[in-house]
Design an enzyme around this catalytic site. Sequence first.
Site, mmCIF file in Angstrom:
data_model
loop_
_atom_site.group_PDB
_atom_site.id
_atom_site.type_symbol
_atom_site.label_atom_id
_atom_site.label_comp_id
_atom_site.label_asym_id
_atom_site.label_seq_id
_atom_site.Cartn_x
_atom_site.Cartn_y
_atom_site.Cartn_z
ATOM 1 N N SER A 122 -9.687 35.260 -98.794
ATOM 2 C CA SER A 122 -9.520 34.551 -100.054
ATOM 3 C C SER A 122 -8.045 34.364 -100.408
ATOM 4 C CB SER A 122 -10.273 35.306 -101.157
ATOM 5 O OG SER A 122 -10.345 34.550 -102.337
ATOM 6 N N HIS A 145 -12.264 29.928 -98.512
ATOM 7 C CA HIS A 145 -13.302 29.314 -99.344
ATOM 8 C C HIS A 145 -12.678 28.690 -100.584
ATOM 9 C CE1 HIS A 145 -13.004 32.507 -102.328
ATOM 10 N NE2 HIS A 145 -13.094 33.398 -101.365
#
Length: 243
Positions: A122, A145
């Site tokens: 992330s 993501h």
Amino acid sequence: MDKDNEKKEGQEEDKNNSSSLVQKIQQLGQTNIPQVPDSNIHVLTIIGQIEGHIQLPPQNKTTKYEHLLPQLIAIEQNPKIEGLVILLNTVGGDVEAGLALSEMIASISKPTVSIVLGGGHSIGVPIAVATDHSFIAPTATMTIHPVRLTGMVIGVPQTFEYLDKMQDRVVNFVISHSDIKEEKFKDLMFAKGNLTRDIGTNIVGKEAVEYGLINDVGGVTEAMKTINNLINQEKEQSEQVIQ
């Protein structure tokens, strides 16, 4: 009286030593801390979840960004420190805090190297690529993501515009500090079916290098060789400027 005072001082010293020993066992799982000689390379660890504006529950393993910011300033100002190695094993966390750390690391004038160990997920991705050279362990993973928010979200167009802008900040930072192409990075970010009931991509070790996200596969040995080479190159350049 003198003997009594000496006895009390001795008892207090034993008590302090005992308390210190217990703390070492609790924190490090060992009784003796290995003595590290004075080094010109500072090692900074970023582990667990990156804590930002909201305090996380005490059972969470966290790295508080307000603790790291003054350390980075001190590293920049300390003339004895000539290089910085960052060890990363993070699940991600606060986006703005992660970007703040990334920008700070990227702006340091001294040579910097990062190693992704375990995971650099992330918002850990921009932190990993913020250094001059990056490594990833063969079994380490990186999850790419879209930006997500937890908690209450106000369902108005401005909220989605804010998310888009925040996501653009992450994308722009990553592509400007690595060799990955914007199109490829967005493909990985919005890929469907890779993550269970979600969108995004989980890449392992060598894949991160093949995509151009990370420079090389390697660990401590490779990172230390690289940071020392960068330090020597900077010294040589400084000497040439002086001459």
